[in-house]
Design an enzyme around this catalytic site. Structure first.
Site, mmCIF file in Angstrom:
data_model
loop_
_atom_site.group_PDB
_atom_site.id
_atom_site.type_symbol
_atom_site.label_atom_id
_atom_site.label_comp_id
_atom_site.label_asym_id
_atom_site.label_seq_id
_atom_site.Cartn_x
_atom_site.Cartn_y
_atom_site.Cartn_z
ATOM 1 N N ASP A 1 -0.921 -8.788 26.547
ATOM 2 C CA ASP A 1 -0.713 -9.924 25.916
ATOM 3 C C ASP A 1 0.055 -9.859 24.606
ATOM 4 O OD1 ASP A 1 -2.490 -12.799 26.449
ATOM 5 O OD2 ASP A 1 -1.421 -12.730 24.676
ATOM 6 N N LYS B 1 -1.141 -24.344 46.170
ATOM 7 C CA LYS B 1 -1.723 -24.396 44.871
ATOM 8 C C LYS B 1 -1.705 -26.115 44.319
ATOM 9 C CE LYS B 1 -3.581 -23.762 41.206
ATOM 10 N NZ LYS B 1 -5.000 -23.659 40.886
ATOM 11 N N ASN C 1 -4.750 -28.801 44.037
ATOM 12 C CA ASN C 1 -5.174 -29.142 42.712
ATOM 13 C C ASN C 1 -5.020 -30.763 42.666
ATOM 14 O OD1 ASN C 1 -6.214 -27.000 41.557
ATOM 15 N ND2 ASN C 1 -4.683 -26.943 40.000
ATOM 16 N N LYS D 1 -18.386 -37.011 41.768
ATOM 17 C CA LYS D 1 -19.307 -37.634 40.497
ATOM 18 C C LYS D 1 -18.093 -38.324 39.589
ATOM 19 C CE LYS D 1 -23.245 -34.745 39.863
ATOM 20 N NZ LYS D 1 -23.298 -33.207 39.903
ATOM 21 N N CYS E 1 -5.045 -27.631 33.890
ATOM 22 C CA CYS E 1 -4.393 -27.482 35.396
ATOM 23 C C CYS E 1 -4.259 -29.030 36.075
ATOM 24 C CB CYS E 1 -5.204 -26.631 36.251
ATOM 25 S SG CYS E 1 -5.411 -24.944 35.623
ATOM 26 N N GLU F 1 -3.766 -18.652 42.215
ATOM 27 C CA GLU F 1 -5.180 -18.491 41.573
ATOM 28 C C GLU F 1 -6.035 -19.846 41.854
ATOM 29 O OE1 GLU F 1 -7.390 -15.783 40.927
ATOM 30 O OE2 GLU F 1 -8.691 -17.387 41.150
ATOM 31 N N LYS G 1 -5.827 -11.034 19.810
ATOM 32 C CA LYS G 1 -6.622 -11.225 21.040
ATOM 33 C C LYS G 1 -6.740 -9.754 21.726
ATOM 34 C CE LYS G 1 -5.947 -14.717 23.963
ATOM 35 N NZ LYS G 1 -5.299 -15.489 25.086
#
Ligand code: NAD
Length: 428
Positions: free
Chosen positions: A31, A200, A204, A247, A256, A147, A36
């Protein structure tokens, strides 16, 4: 066992690195954030994600997982270089590929011969080609491996994937990438890069559409006097509809869905298709934030100007500390703009002095502190912890009349009424 470099140690990169190490690969995770990386080297995981800290520490102990500063230090002896860098929303709605380009430019000259660069970031159709061009290497293949993990259960989802999608022009490269997942025995789909990239976004966008559809049905239920819980249950017995993501709530958010729906609208537009359906999904979502705010205003007697509101929840969903485009913050921001004073509590989000996301919000140490002197309680994130709060104590802390707006339909209305609260939920 393969040598894998993971570029980007965020929600996706860190999960990918820790999980690959846990199934036997040797992983170097890079990174650009010095703090981090320094923390990760000591096993300090900067995000809330079930099981992740344990996997990181185990990886460090076995020596299969290491952390380095900068992509260049990670790739010199890798067989696979996973790109897990951000692809934020640009001003025109499209995905900003600058992080992808800069990571690819950095590693291009350093990759060993025959290495495979794998795009795990969510990127628009054509990005595999973009990475190939930036790398400028004939001997390096670029493969798409989107992913699908959900924050809050990222480790579980990575290790138990519903499917692994691999997009490649080169079958040999695709099978080499598939080999990384062998021990997980996933449902595997190998396709071309454009299809993998579209899968992908389409996934989404479909989920975002489901959320907006359910919220719109809840609004219809309110208008006609139906109970959305029974309506959704009745619908979900149909296997074609199913019970997941059924829900109503304050709208979708997170890092995302909003950007990926915007990007797909843009991708379609650029390709000559007006994705009106998806534009409607986005519009319903923004209206939903407003509807929750209106419920709080009504509960407060017509206006929140000068009113203290207790907010339970800040994160965009339960079991994460991620505040990016959180619906809770969308609602709270609107309440603050209308003059409310907001005292909030979230089990995963402490006070973060200087964090602009929490500007103007008093972050409390517990659910009771948030209710102290509040005129209205609004439930914004679906943490199970909120079901276990002592309502007698809450009632004693709030000003009367006691009012709760439950934007997650999380609490038991009968129980609340027993304690003297006036209850407003969503769609019931
Ligand atoms: N968060 C999710 O739930 C999720 C799920 C599926 C896909 N995705 C996609 O995965 C990608 C990453 O998302 P995220 O949530 O992990 O982002 P993130 O912001 O949490 O992490 C990205 C990391 O990359 C680092 N970085 C940026 N440029 C770098 C470089 N040149 N070299 C090394 N590190 C660099 C950043 O410092 C940051 O730590 C995005 O495209 C996102 O859309 C996210």
């Amino acid at each position: 066992m393969s040598n894998v470099a993971v570029i980007g140690a965020g929600y996706v990169g860190l999960t990918t690195a820790a999980c690959f190490a846990s199934i036997g690969h040797r992983v170097t995770c890079a990174d650009i954030d010095e703090d981090k990386i320094a923390g990760l080297k000591e096993g300090v995981v900067p995000i809330v994600e079930a099981g992740l800290a344990e996997l990181v520490r185990a990886g460090l102990e076995t020596g299969r997982l290491s952390f380095v500063l900068g992509a260049a230090a990670a790739v010199t002896d890798c067989e696979f270089a996973y790109l897990c860098v951000p692809t934020p929303q640009a001003a025109d709605g499209s995905a900003d590929l600058s992080y992808i380009r800069s990571a690819a430019a950095e590693i291009g000259p350093l990759l060993p011969a025959e290495a495979i660069v794998v795009n795990k970031s969510t990127v628009p159709v054509g990005s595999t080609r973009v990475v190939e061009e930036v790398l400028g290497r004939d001997d390096v293949r670029v493969v798409s491996n989107p992913e699908f993990l959900r924050e809050g259960s990222a480790v579980h989802d990575f290790l138990n994937p519903d499917r692994v999608v691999i997009g490649a022009d080169d079958y040999a490269a695709a099978f080499r990438v598939a080999g990384l997942f062998d021990s997980l025995r996933p449902q595997l789909l190998i396709t071309d890069p454009a299809s993998a990239e579209t899968i992908k976004y389409a996934s989404n966008a479909f989920l975002a559409a489901k959320v907006s559809f359910v919220n719109a049905i809840a609004n219809v239920c309110e208008a006609v006097g139906a109970d959305v819980r029974d309506v959704l249950m009745g619908m979900s017995y149909d296997k074609r509809i199913g019970s997941e993501f059924m829900k109503p709530g304050p709208g979708f958010g997170g890092s995302c869905f909003p950007k990926d729906t915007a990007a797909l609208i843009r991708i379609a537009e650029d390709a000559g298709y007006d994705f009106g359906l998806l534009k409607g999904v986005t519009q319903v979502n923004v209206e939903q934030f407003e509807r929750v705010v209106a419920k709080v205003e009504i509960a407060a007697g017509g206006s929140v100007e000068g009113v203290t509101v207790a907010a339970w929840g800040l994160a965009f969903k339960a079991r994460t500390d991620d505040l990016r485009l959180s619906p809770a913050l969308e609602v709270i921001g609107r309440l603050l703009a209308r003059g409310a004073r907001v005292q909030a509590f979230d089990p995963a989000v402490g006070a973060r002095p200087g964090d602009p996301a929490l500007d103007g919000i008093e972050v409390c140490a517990d659910a009771y502190g948030a209710c102290d002197g509040a005129a209205v309680l609004v439930v914004l994130t679906e943490w199970e912890d909120f079901r276990r709060v002592d309502l007698t104590k809450v009632a004693g802390l709030m000003v009367r009349p006691l009012r709760v707006v439950d934007a997650r339909n999380l609490l038991d209305p009968a129980e609340l009424r027993k304690h003297g609260f006036q209850y407003t939920g969503i769609g019931r």
